[in-house]
Design a protein around this motif. Structure first.
Motif, PDB file in Angstrom:
ATOM      1  N   ILE A  69      -9.017 -11.283  -1.204  1.00  0.00           N
ATOM      2  CA  ILE A  69      -8.371 -10.807  -2.424  1.00  0.00           C
ATOM      3  C   ILE A  69      -7.254 -11.794  -2.767  1.00  0.00           C
ATOM      4  CG2 ILE A  69      -8.958  -8.376  -2.039  1.00  0.00           C
ATOM      5  CD1 ILE A  69      -6.119  -7.922  -0.981  1.00  0.00           C
ATOM      6  N   SER A  70      -6.679 -11.663  -3.933  1.00  0.00           N
ATOM      7  CA  SER A  70      -5.602 -12.577  -4.312  1.00  0.00           C
ATOM      8  C   SER A  70      -4.330 -12.234  -3.522  1.00  0.00           C
ATOM      9  CB  SER A  70      -5.322 -12.482  -5.810  1.00  0.00           C
ATOM     10  OG  SER A  70      -4.676 -11.256  -6.111  1.00  0.00           O
ATOM     11  N   VAL A  71      -3.445 -13.207  -3.407  1.00  0.00           N
ATOM     12  CA  VAL A  71      -2.163 -12.968  -2.739  1.00  0.00           C
ATOM     13  C   VAL A  71      -1.380 -11.904  -3.496  1.00  0.00           C
ATOM     14  CG1 VAL A  71       0.064 -14.012  -2.151  1.00  0.00           C
ATOM     15  CG2 VAL A  71      -2.040 -15.225  -1.632  1.00  0.00           C
ATOM     16  N   MET A  72      -1.447 -11.920  -4.817  1.00  0.00           N
ATOM     17  CA  MET A  72      -0.737 -10.918  -5.615  1.00  0.00           C
ATOM     18  C   MET A  72      -1.254  -9.511  -5.299  1.00  0.00           C
ATOM     19  SD  MET A  72       0.231 -10.848  -9.688  1.00  0.00           S
ATOM     20  CE  MET A  72      -1.397 -11.273 -10.207  1.00  0.00           C
ATOM     21  N   GLU A  73      -2.576  -9.362  -5.187  1.00  0.00           N
ATOM     22  CA  GLU A  73      -3.141  -8.055  -4.819  1.00  0.00           C
ATOM     23  C   GLU A  73      -2.680  -7.653  -3.414  1.00  0.00           C
ATOM     24  OE1 GLU A  73      -7.414  -7.865  -7.115  1.00  0.00           O
ATOM     25  OE2 GLU A  73      -7.195  -9.337  -5.488  1.00  0.00           O
ATOM     26  N   ALA A  74      -2.704  -8.603  -2.486  1.00  0.00           N
ATOM     27  CA  ALA A  74      -2.292  -8.314  -1.108  1.00  0.00           C
ATOM     28  C   ALA A  74      -0.815  -7.918  -1.054  1.00  0.00           C
ATOM     29  CB  ALA A  74      -2.562  -9.516  -0.209  1.00  0.00           C
ATOM     30  N   GLU A  75       0.038  -8.622  -1.807  1.00  0.00           N
ATOM     31  CA  GLU A  75       1.467  -8.282  -1.843  1.00  0.00           C
ATOM     32  C   GLU A  75       1.674  -6.872  -2.377  1.00  0.00           C
ATOM     33  OE1 GLU A  75       3.432 -12.727  -2.362  1.00  0.00           O
ATOM     34  OE2 GLU A  75       2.925 -11.582  -4.175  1.00  0.00           O
ATOM     35  N   SER A  76       0.917  -6.489  -3.391  1.00  0.00           N
ATOM     36  CA  SER A  76       1.018  -5.137  -3.951  1.00  0.00           C
ATOM     37  C   SER A  76       0.572  -4.094  -2.934  1.00  0.00           C
ATOM     38  CB  SER A  76       0.178  -5.012  -5.220  1.00  0.00           C
ATOM     39  OG  SER A  76       0.691  -5.836  -6.232  1.00  0.00           O
ATOM     40  N   LEU A  77      -0.523  -4.374  -2.234  1.00  0.00           N
ATOM     41  CA  LEU A  77      -1.028  -3.437  -1.232  1.00  0.00           C
ATOM     42  C   LEU A  77      -0.102  -3.338  -0.018  1.00  0.00           C
ATOM     43  CD1 LEU A  77      -4.839  -4.252  -1.399  1.00  0.00           C
ATOM     44  CD2 LEU A  77      -3.723  -2.113  -2.114  1.00  0.00           C
TER      45      LEU A  77
END
Length: 155
Positions: A69-77
């Motif tokens: 997944i994108s880093v942005m998605e991972a940061e949100s999760l």
């Protein structure tokens, strides 16, 4: 999708001079139920979500599914994860026909260093480097999901 690995404590820093790579990993868990853990990870500049099933009796094998997944998605999760985000460096070391992944932990797990080697089957032979210590395969307290809840500093 079945992961077969053995896990060991590391008894010296000799692995660092043998490493072909070093990557920072930050990870958390959306679910730490032993029957199905759900992990979110940022490894270098890439995000991942991973689902792992319950280990077999010896602790060497379990179902694993992973998706980039994108880093942005991972940061949100990561913001939704249970308490206890892990921070570590992963070193990759080639020994014979195998790649050892050595995790050097920080934060509340500082002082803990664990090596894992993935195998094709549970009985596969592999060369053991001199820095490899006691085997901890199947010892639940060394699972990342458990280290996030019961950190090494509290032992």
């Amino acid at each position: 999708m079945i992961e077969i690995e053995r896990k060991f404590l590391v008894k010296s820093n000799d692995y660092k001079s043998e490493a072909r790579s070093k990557t920072r990993i930050v990870q958390g868990f959306l679910n730490t139920d032993p029957s199905r853990t759900v992990r979110v990870r940022i490894k270098g500049d890439t995000g991942f979500i991973t689902v792992k099933g319950k280990s077999n009796a010896s602790g060497t094998s379990r179902f694993e599914w992973e998706k980039e997944i994108s880093v942005m998605e991972a940061e949100s999760l990561l913001k939704l994860c249970e308490k206890g985000i892990l921070d570590k460096y992963r070193y990759e070391i080639v020994i014979g026909n195998h790649v050892f992944e050595v995790d050097e932990f920080f934060g509340d797990n500082t002082g803990l260093t664990i090596a894992e080697v993935e195998l094709k089957n549970e009985h596969e032979e592999f060369e053991k480097p001199n820095w490899l210590g006691v085997e901890v395969t199947g010892e639940v307290k060394y699972y990342n999901s458990q280290l996030s809840k019961n950190a090494f500093c509290a032992w």
